[in-house]
Design a protein around this motif. Structure first.
Motif, PDB file in Angstrom:
ATOM      1  N   GLN A 191      14.027   2.335   2.826  1.00  0.00           N
ATOM      2  CA  GLN A 191      13.328   3.351   2.024  1.00  0.00           C
ATOM      3  C   GLN A 191      12.884   2.769   0.681  1.00  0.00           C
ATOM      4  O   GLN A 191      11.813   3.103   0.170  1.00  0.00           O
ATOM      5  N   LEU A 192      13.700   1.876   0.103  1.00  0.00           N
ATOM      6  CA  LEU A 192      13.301   1.222  -1.147  1.00  0.00           C
ATOM      7  C   LEU A 192      12.106   0.303  -0.924  1.00  0.00           C
ATOM      8  O   LEU A 192      11.157   0.289  -1.709  1.00  0.00           O
ATOM      9  N   VAL A 193      12.164  -0.479   0.137  1.00  0.00           N
ATOM     10  CA  VAL A 193      11.075  -1.416   0.447  1.00  0.00           C
ATOM     11  C   VAL A 193       9.766  -0.667   0.637  1.00  0.00           C
ATOM     12  O   VAL A 193       8.705  -1.101   0.163  1.00  0.00           O
ATOM     13  N   ASP A 194       9.826   0.486   1.309  1.00  0.00           N
ATOM     14  CA  ASP A 194       8.614   1.259   1.603  1.00  0.00           C
ATOM     15  C   ASP A 194       8.127   2.095   0.428  1.00  0.00           C
ATOM     16  O   ASP A 194       7.090   2.749   0.527  1.00  0.00           O
ATOM     17  N   GLY A 195       8.868   2.103  -0.674  1.00  0.00           N
ATOM     18  CA  GLY A 195       8.454   2.886  -1.829  1.00  0.00           C
ATOM     19  C   GLY A 195       8.759   4.356  -1.725  1.00  0.00           C
ATOM     20  O   GLY A 195       8.233   5.159  -2.495  1.00  0.00           O
ATOM     21  N   ARG A 196       9.613   4.760  -0.788  1.00  0.00           N
ATOM     22  CA  ARG A 196       9.973   6.172  -0.649  1.00  0.00           C
ATOM     23  C   ARG A 196      11.140   6.547  -1.553  1.00  0.00           C
ATOM     24  O   ARG A 196      11.430   7.725  -1.747  1.00  0.00           O
ATOM     25  N   LEU A 197      11.839   5.546  -2.071  1.00  0.00           N
ATOM     26  CA  LEU A 197      12.896   5.748  -3.058  1.00  0.00           C
ATOM     27  C   LEU A 197      12.614   4.841  -4.251  1.00  0.00           C
ATOM     28  O   LEU A 197      12.024   3.770  -4.109  1.00  0.00           O
ATOM     29  N   ASP A 198      13.060   5.285  -5.422  1.00  0.00           N
ATOM     30  CA  ASP A 198      12.905   4.473  -6.626  1.00  0.00           C
ATOM     31  C   ASP A 198      14.132   3.600  -6.873  1.00  0.00           C
ATOM     32  O   ASP A 198      14.010   2.433  -7.252  1.00  0.00           O
ATOM     33  N   PHE A 199      15.321   4.178  -6.683  1.00  0.00           N
ATOM     34  CA  PHE A 199      16.573   3.469  -6.917  1.00  0.00           C
ATOM     35  C   PHE A 199      17.563   3.867  -5.830  1.00  0.00           C
ATOM     36  O   PHE A 199      17.477   4.964  -5.279  1.00  0.00           O
ATOM     37  N   ALA A 200      18.503   2.970  -5.562  1.00  0.00           N
ATOM     38  CA  ALA A 200      19.497   3.260  -4.531  1.00  0.00           C
ATOM     39  C   ALA A 200      20.870   2.779  -4.972  1.00  0.00           C
ATOM     40  O   ALA A 200      21.014   1.711  -5.579  1.00  0.00           O
ATOM     41  N   ALA A 256       0.827  -1.206   0.000  1.00  0.00           N
ATOM     42  CA  ALA A 256       0.000   0.000   0.000  1.00  0.00           C
ATOM     43  C   ALA A 256       0.861   1.255   0.000  1.00  0.00           C
ATOM     44  O   ALA A 256       0.572   2.220  -0.720  1.00  0.00           O
ATOM     45  N   VAL A 257       1.936   1.240   0.817  1.00  0.00           N
ATOM     46  CA  VAL A 257       2.828   2.401   0.867  1.00  0.00           C
ATOM     47  C   VAL A 257       3.503   2.600  -0.481  1.00  0.00           C
ATOM     48  O   VAL A 257       3.621   3.718  -0.988  1.00  0.00           O
ATOM     49  N   ARG A 258       3.980   1.484  -1.089  1.00  0.00           N
ATOM     50  CA  ARG A 258       4.615   1.602  -2.403  1.00  0.00           C
ATOM     51  C   ARG A 258       3.634   2.146  -3.435  1.00  0.00           C
ATOM     52  O   ARG A 258       3.984   2.998  -4.254  1.00  0.00           O
ATOM     53  N   PHE A 259       2.405   1.663  -3.391  1.00  0.00           N
ATOM     54  CA  PHE A 259       1.411   2.137  -4.351  1.00  0.00           C
ATOM     55  C   PHE A 259       1.144   3.622  -4.166  1.00  0.00           C
ATOM     56  O   PHE A 259       1.054   4.383  -5.125  1.00  0.00           O
ATOM     57  N   ALA A 260       1.027   4.042  -2.905  1.00  0.00           N
ATOM     58  CA  ALA A 260       0.737   5.450  -2.625  1.00  0.00           C
ATOM     59  C   ALA A 260       1.880   6.362  -3.048  1.00  0.00           C
ATOM     60  O   ALA A 260       1.662   7.504  -3.436  1.00  0.00           O
ATOM     61  N   ASN A 261       3.129   5.824  -2.990  1.00  0.00           N
ATOM     62  CA  ASN A 261       4.289   6.653  -3.308  1.00  0.00           C
ATOM     63  C   ASN A 261       4.730   6.539  -4.759  1.00  0.00           C
ATOM     64  O   ASN A 261       5.598   7.289  -5.206  1.00  0.00           O
ATOM     65  N   ALA A 262       4.175   5.582  -5.487  1.00  0.00           N
ATOM     66  CA  ALA A 262       4.623   5.349  -6.857  1.00  0.00           C
ATOM     67  C   ALA A 262       3.914   6.270  -7.829  1.00  0.00           C
ATOM     68  O   ALA A 262       2.847   6.810  -7.560  1.00  0.00           O
ATOM     69  N   THR A 263       4.521   6.433  -8.984  1.00  0.00           N
ATOM     70  CA  THR A 263       3.883   7.165 -10.078  1.00  0.00           C
ATOM     71  C   THR A 263       3.672   6.198 -11.222  1.00  0.00           C
ATOM     72  O   THR A 263       4.396   5.206 -11.381  1.00  0.00           O
ATOM     73  N   GLY A 264       2.700   6.461 -12.040  1.00  0.00           N
ATOM     74  CA  GLY A 264       2.418   5.567 -13.149  1.00  0.00           C
ATOM     75  C   GLY A 264       3.517   5.530 -14.180  1.00  0.00           C
ATOM     76  O   GLY A 264       3.723   4.542 -14.855  1.00  0.00           O
ATOM     77  N   ARG A 308       9.493  11.382 -12.182  1.00  0.00           N
ATOM     78  CA  ARG A 308      10.459  11.839 -11.200  1.00  0.00           C
ATOM     79  C   ARG A 308      11.409  10.687 -10.910  1.00  0.00           C
ATOM     80  O   ARG A 308      11.101   9.523 -11.196  1.00  0.00           O
ATOM     81  N   PHE A 309      12.555  11.012 -10.374  1.00  0.00           N
ATOM     82  CA  PHE A 309      13.529  10.003  -9.963  1.00  0.00           C
ATOM     83  C   PHE A 309      13.925  10.298  -8.523  1.00  0.00           C
ATOM     84  O   PHE A 309      14.503  11.346  -8.242  1.00  0.00           O
ATOM     85  N   ARG A 310      13.593   9.374  -7.641  1.00  0.00           N
ATOM     86  CA  ARG A 310      13.956   9.530  -6.225  1.00  0.00           C
ATOM     87  C   ARG A 310      15.093   8.562  -5.937  1.00  0.00           C
ATOM     88  O   ARG A 310      14.897   7.341  -5.924  1.00  0.00           O
ATOM     89  N   LEU A 311      16.274   9.115  -5.756  1.00  0.00           N
ATOM     90  CA  LEU A 311      17.480   8.316  -5.623  1.00  0.00           C
ATOM     91  C   LEU A 311      17.985   8.336  -4.193  1.00  0.00           C
ATOM     92  O   LEU A 311      17.965   9.375  -3.530  1.00  0.00           O
ATOM     93  N   GLY A 312      18.448   7.204  -3.734  1.00  0.00           N
ATOM     94  CA  GLY A 312      19.079   7.124  -2.430  1.00  0.00           C
ATOM     95  C   GLY A 312      20.493   6.608  -2.578  1.00  0.00           C
ATOM     96  O   GLY A 312      20.840   5.981  -3.580  1.00  0.00           O
ATOM     97  N   GLY A 313      21.317   6.870  -1.577  1.00  0.00           N
ATOM     98  CA  GLY A 313      22.673   6.359  -1.663  1.00  0.00           C
ATOM     99  C   GLY A 313      23.453   6.569  -0.391  1.00  0.00           C
ATOM    100  O   GLY A 313      23.136   7.448   0.420  1.00  0.00           O
ATOM    101  N   THR A 314      24.452   5.714  -0.214  1.00  0.00           N
ATOM    102  CA  THR A 314      25.465   5.986   0.787  1.00  0.00           C
ATOM    103  C   THR A 314      26.437   6.982   0.169  1.00  0.00           C
ATOM    104  O   THR A 314      26.289   7.377  -0.979  1.00  0.00           O
TER     105      THR A 314
END
Length: 320
Positions: free
Chosen positions: A137-146, A84-92, A96-102
């Protein structure tokens, strides 16, 4: 009393820990409160769920029945919440690109390439020292790629839920001040630096332990290790306070030289990750992977010492 998910979690915690005392600690409850809650749960379910004595708590046949169902229900509900969280945060589509990283060398290069290829799509970044946090953050759909790194062959987090692609494998190099007596050497033995203080960036993986183990194999224990941010590591090296540990792709920096360690006792894998069922995966995983590989190739090219070293060490560099 109506049975709730938290009641099933309580029953599972008691079974997993084998005692009310340990379960109360795990759940952050006082033991009397947990005991009272268990009595209410047992009353609602019609009988005792655990036999309790001085040795701990063991499930009764009724308790085993409840536990069997709880072990199905709780993961299913957890997965539902994540979906549900991933669906709510995803775009069709990738608008946009939401990137995470160390704090590695590739995130900036990836941002630059995505911004150039998709000028109308906002690119945002989130960084953390913790690969576990980035994976969450990836699992929860708050980031697209990491973009993360792992020490040696150690596994990245959440491998059962996330897709990880190896971009490249680098040896760990040593950073020296350009005035250091060994700065002119093409390669250094780790034991030659036994009397130095060290500096590196922190993380939640095994790198610190692997470094100490490599030093032990070389016959010494590090005098001291400063764990700090990248800018501070560079400063400590520039002023001669320490020698640093860095990925071989570390960019050229005034006052600093990077040199390989004989035998490459430490290595680092660069990984790109995403959730396989996310909108990002279906829309752009291939393209983002390509941009990341190009950013890695550019980072390698910027390091003259690394490109020389790679010519004689084909097992490292870009992943096939």
């Amino acid at each position: 009393m109506e049975l709730e998910l938290r009641h099933l979690r309580t029953v599972r915690a008691i079974a997993d820990t084998g005692s009310l005392t340990k379960a109360a600690t795990a759940l952050g409850l006082a033991q009397p409160a947990l005991s009272a809650q268990l009595r209410r749960i047992e009353k609602a379910l019609g009988g005792p769920l655990f036999d309790r004595d001085h040795t701990g708590a063991r499930a009764t046949p009724l308790g085993e029945l409840v536990l069997e169902r709880a072990r199905v229900v709780l993961p299913a509900v957890s997965e539902l919440q994540e979906e549900a969280v991933r669906f709510a945060n995803a775009t069709g589509s990738m608008e946009r690109f939401r990137l995470g990283g160390t704090h590695g060398p590739l995130l900036g290069g990836l941002v630059d390439r995505l911004a150039a290829a998709h000028p109308a799509a906002p690119v945002s970044t989130y960084t953390s020292w913790s690969v576990a946090e980035i994976a969450s953050q990836l699992v929860d759909g708050r980031l697209d790629f990491a973009l993360i790194g792992t020490c040696g062959e150690s596994a990245p987090p959440e491998t059962d839920r996330l897709e990880w692609q190896v971009i490249g494998v680098d040896p760990v190099f040593v950073m020296l001040p350009e005035t250091h007596p060994l700065a002119g050497r093409d390669e250094l033995g780790l034991s030659e630096l036994a009397d130095e203080c060290w500096a590196d960036v922190p993380g939640d993986g095994c790198f610190a332990d692997c470094f100490v183990a490599a030093c032990a194999r070389a016959g010494f224990r590090p005098v001291s290790v400063y764990e700090t941010d990248t800018s501070s590591v560079v400063h400590l090296v520039q002023v001669g306070r320490a020698v640093g540990l860095c990925r071989a792709t570390f960019p050229p920096t005034p006052g600093v030289v990077t040199r390989p360690v004989a035998g490459a006792p430490l290595s680092w894998r660069h990984l790109l990750g995403w959730h396989p069922r996310s909108a990002a995966a279906s829309a752009a995983a291939g393209a983002v992977s390509g941009h990341t590989r190009a950013a890695y190739a550019q980072a390698v090219e910027r390091s003259e010492s690394y490109t020389r070293w790679l010519a004689a060490h084909p097992g490292f560099g870009a992943a096939v």
